[in-house]
Motif scaffolding. Structure first.
Motif, PDB file in Angstrom:
ATOM      1  N   SER A   1       0.864  -0.851   0.337  1.00 51.24           N
ATOM      2  CA  SER A   1      -0.006  -0.113  -0.015  1.00 51.24           C
ATOM      3  C   SER A   1       0.612   1.198   0.004  1.00 51.24           C
ATOM      4  O   SER A   1       2.258   1.007   0.513  1.00 51.24           O
ATOM      5  CB  SER A   1      -0.898   0.026   1.026  1.00 51.24           C
ATOM      6  N   TYR A   2       0.585   1.832  -0.670  1.00 55.39           N
ATOM      7  CA  TYR A   2       0.713   3.374  -0.666  1.00 55.39           C
ATOM      8  C   TYR A   2       0.032   4.654   0.127  1.00 55.39           C
ATOM      9  O   TYR A   2      -1.127   4.510   0.071  1.00 55.39           O
ATOM     10  CB  TYR A   2       1.464   3.903  -1.970  1.00 55.39           C
ATOM     11  N   THR A   3       0.194   5.474   1.444  1.00 57.96           N
ATOM     12  CA  THR A   3      -0.170   6.972   1.311  1.00 57.96           C
ATOM     13  C   THR A   3      -0.026   7.593   0.861  1.00 57.96           C
ATOM     14  O   THR A   3       0.945   8.362   1.420  1.00 57.96           O
ATOM     15  CB  THR A   3      -0.703   6.351   2.974  1.00 57.96           C
ATOM     16  N   LEU A   4      -0.419   8.376   0.111  1.00 58.96           N
ATOM     17  CA  LEU A   4      -0.152   9.697  -0.915  1.00 58.96           C
ATOM     18  C   LEU A   4      -0.504  11.365  -0.093  1.00 58.96           C
ATOM     19  O   LEU A   4      -1.632  11.048   0.216  1.00 58.96           O
ATOM     20  CB  LEU A   4       0.008  10.048  -2.334  1.00 58.96           C
ATOM     21  N   THR A   5       0.319  11.791   0.294  1.00 62.63           N
ATOM     22  CA  THR A   5      -0.558  13.124   0.710  1.00 62.63           C
ATOM     23  C   THR A   5      -0.318  14.465  -0.958  1.00 62.63           C
ATOM     24  O   THR A   5       0.575  14.816  -0.950  1.00 62.63           O
ATOM     25  CB  THR A   5       0.204  14.494   1.554  1.00 62.63           C
ATOM     26  N   VAL A   6      -2.123  14.667  -1.304  1.00 63.82           N
ATOM     27  CA  VAL A   6      -1.760  15.634  -2.903  1.00 63.82           C
ATOM     28  C   VAL A   6      -2.554  17.142  -2.477  1.00 63.82           C
ATOM     29  O   VAL A   6      -3.421  17.143  -1.096  1.00 63.82           O
ATOM     30  CB  VAL A   6      -2.632  14.643  -3.330  1.00 63.82           C
ATOM     31  N   GLU A   7      -1.539  17.896  -2.981  1.00 65.22           N
ATOM     32  CA  GLU A   7      -1.799  19.346  -2.524  1.00 65.22           C
ATOM     33  C   GLU A   7      -2.488  20.119  -3.877  1.00 65.22           C
ATOM     34  O   GLU A   7      -2.041  19.361  -4.638  1.00 65.22           O
ATOM     35  CB  GLU A   7      -0.607  20.334  -2.226  1.00 65.22           C
ATOM     36  N   VAL A   8      -3.460  20.337  -4.321  1.00 65.36           N
ATOM     37  CA  VAL A   8      -3.789  21.350  -5.248  1.00 65.36           C
ATOM     38  C   VAL A   8      -3.506  22.841  -4.589  1.00 65.36           C
ATOM     39  O   VAL A   8      -3.959  23.300  -4.100  1.00 65.36           O
ATOM     40  CB  VAL A   8      -5.060  21.141  -5.497  1.00 65.36           C
TER      41      VAL A   8
END
Length: 337
Positions: free
Chosen positions: A262-269
């Protein structure tokens, strides 16, 4: 020359004679036979002459005179360019100019107050105001928000006689549209997303979509996405779909369930274009968490070596052991092969 004994007669010629003006042949009194409209014609040039009744010979030279039609207030102001349409940026400060409306009055501007017009606003308060003498419409409230209401219908009145009682009036409508500015930051529909991705997914394939909304319009709503955390090896890449403004997460390296499930990503807009006037309303960005679960796929066995070299004599009997190869199941189940 006229002794009043009926020997002299009077004749009239020129503009409006005899259709509008007539003359009494005995007295010389001139009368108007129709209503006069100053706005149609303000002056009439006439010629009159006294003649001998019997011989019709002139008894004096012809005289010319001008009839000036005196104005009365019989025309209301008219907005010849109406109805109007105008726009003003949202969040504008109070007193921002919007548009100037102009009313014309056909009455005589040099005589009395019949053509002196003042403006007032009948509909559109408290959002807008109009200057009484110039007709300039301004914003009357600060920081009007297009996202709350984007259009206003104003009714403007022009009244002559300087607005006094008895004056005539005319009205026009003004449609004011608030144009967009970048005063709203983007934000994600959801703060967390979860997707299942097979470990056999090919490179550059789409593995997830995220969506941020921005209440602004056009380029003010353009956004960019980035991965802030959770992907130190560069397994994924996120780009912006220019049509839908979605964030498209694509695979950049081969997945291996056994190595990392699994991967847990923090995404910003973030907004691509930020208006410096509204930086204080920010930050013009938002973050969300994307959890990618790698789905295990039944992978084929893998040989311990791509090439095995064995030596055997040509004289050996059938059934003699030549050598051994080995393969293992790379899946976590380690199935027998």
């Amino acid at each position: 020359m006229d002794r009043g004994d009926g020997q002299v007669t009077y004749v009239l010629s020129g503009e409006g004679a005899p259709s509008i003006f007539t003359i009494d042949p005995n007295t010389g009194d001139i009368h108007a036979t129709k209503r006069l409209d100053r706005e149609a014609q303000a002056y009439y040039t006439l010629r009159a002459q006294a003649r001998d009744r019997a011989s019709a010979r002139p008894v004096e030279p012809e005289s010319q005179f001008v009839v000036k039609v005196q104005d009365i207030n019989d025309n209301e102001p008219r907005f010849l360019d109406g109805p109007y349409a105008a726009s003003v940026p949202e969040m504008s400060p109070m007193g921002t100019s919007v548009v100037t409306v102009v009313a014309t009055d056909a009455d005589d501007p040099t005589y009395g107050n019949s053509a002196r017009v003042v403006y007032s606003i009948l509909q559109g308060q408290p959002y807008f105001s109009v200057e009484p003498k110039t007709g300039l419409i301004r914003t009357a409230l600060a920081d009007m928000d297009r996202e709350s209401r984007d259009q206003y219908l104003l009714v403007i009145q022009a009244k002559d006689m300087v607005g006094q009682m008895g004056g005539l009036s005319g009205t026009t409508s003004v449609t004011v549209t608030l144009s967009d500015v970048n005063d709203n930051p983007p934000h994600f529909y959801r703060k967390s997303y979860q997707y299942l991705v097979p470990e056999s997914a090919p490179l550059a394939s789409l593995v997830a979509k995220v969506k941020a909304v921005d209440s602004d319009l056009g380029s003010n709503a353009d956004v960019d996405y980035s991965i802030l955390d959770g992907d130190p090896l560069g397994m994924f890449r996120i780009v912006t779909d220019r049509e839908t403004q979605e964030g498209l997460l694509t695979l950049q390296k081969v997945l291996d369930y056994e190595a990392r499930p699994s991967y847990t990503l923090t995404v910003e807009v973030t907004n691509r274009y930020v208006d410096p006037r509204f930086v204080a309303l920010g930050p013009f960005s938002d973050r969300a968490t994307v959890r990618l679960l790698v789905k295990n796929v039944d992978e084929p066995p893998v040989f311990s070596s791509d090439l095995a070299k064995m030596a055997v004599s040509e004289a050996v009997d059938v059934g003699t052991s030549v050598g051994r190869v080995s393969a293992l199941d790379p899946d976590s189940t380690n199935s027998p092969v």
